[in-house]
Design an enzyme around this catalytic site. Sequence first.
Site, mmCIF file in Angstrom:
data_model
loop_
_atom_site.group_PDB
_atom_site.id
_atom_site.type_symbol
_atom_site.label_atom_id
_atom_site.label_comp_id
_atom_site.label_asym_id
_atom_site.label_seq_id
_atom_site.Cartn_x
_atom_site.Cartn_y
_atom_site.Cartn_z
ATOM 1 C CB THR A 174 -2.983 3.870 0.616
ATOM 2 O OG1 THR A 174 -2.950 4.737 -0.515
ATOM 3 C CG2 THR A 174 -4.218 2.982 0.518
ATOM 4 C CG LEU A 208 -1.963 -1.075 1.375
ATOM 5 C CD1 LEU A 208 -2.735 -0.897 2.677
ATOM 6 C CD2 LEU A 208 -2.915 -1.070 0.193
ATOM 7 C CG ASP A 209 0.477 4.169 -3.006
ATOM 8 O OD1 ASP A 209 1.341 3.390 -3.454
ATOM 9 O OD2 ASP A 209 -0.455 4.620 -3.689
ATOM 10 C CE LYS A 210 5.306 9.123 4.513
ATOM 11 N NZ LYS A 210 6.224 10.269 4.293
ATOM 12 N NE ARG A 212 -2.187 8.145 -5.132
ATOM 13 C CZ ARG A 212 -0.937 8.371 -4.715
ATOM 14 N NH1 ARG A 212 -0.199 7.354 -4.250
ATOM 15 N NH2 ARG A 212 -0.423 9.569 -4.780
#
Length: 317
Positions: free
Chosen positions: A142, A138-140, A238
């Site tokens: 998210t 997961l992105d930082k 996104r």
Amino acid sequence: MSPVHDFTVPGELTGTRLDRVLSILNDSWSRSRVRRLIDGGRVRVNDKTAKPATLVEAGDHLTVDEPEPEILDVIAEPIPLTIIHEDDDLLVIDKPANLVIHPAAGNPTGTLVNALLHHCKDLSGIGGVTRPGIVHRLDKDTTGLMVVAKSDRAHQALSLAFRWRKIEKAYLAVCFGDFAEDEGVVDAPIDRHPRHRQQMAVVDRGRPSRTIYEVAERWTGASMVHCRLVTGRTHQIRIHMAHIGHAVVGDPLYAGRQWRNIPDSRIAAACRDFPRQALHAMRLGFEHPVSGEAMSFTAEPPTDLRGLIETLRGAVG
């Protein structure tokens, strides 16, 4: 002392390659792990070194001198984690915002891997290294559900499940704009942006990427959307939401200043001031890599995202 494993080849495996036989006789070893053991001269057939393609016979004696797992050169740190489920082979966490997954040049400490090394006292050697098996990211900023492998066999099986799209992944996103339809599919290839290398983009020759979405709530100038990933590309939701004109609120890379187009000043301010992408991994489903049990988990949005949603609901009317 390095552990030594002894096996006797059963009759039904006569004429089978050595690397395949070992991965069958010890299902905690992946095929790649077995090949490294053989190539490293740590496997003997009837006291003789052999090659991965060596064909074995019934009654052959196999000896594997397995080295102790290497210690990952990362500091274990007592970073709090929200553990949803844990067993001998995996754990499921609810990741908070502002947590990077892997240590890197810009983030050598304070990452999820640092936290997992401190939390997990029973990690087995994944690929010969004592480490947590990160099978997806997961992105930082998210938030939400992630599954992490604790054993080599779980790492191998979960990696294949993600590759073959056998994992259910559903997200909640707050996006700009009023969607024309209640549901839809974004089928647009994604690859690295041709000019901005820190970003991804819809590119004609990119990797096939598919997101299914459903509008859950509508407000003036913004909507709550449930997204289901068919593929799992970097920044996929996104990118896809921005591609169809409904960027995720707070997205620093892809949203721009879409809040300026919202006529309701309260909603515009709430979207403008939200400090990160409003994206949360709310549901994760998979088959347990060892037991085969069907597993499904859900996680409510964190406090900041719940606050944004309640503000948008309260601004209506």
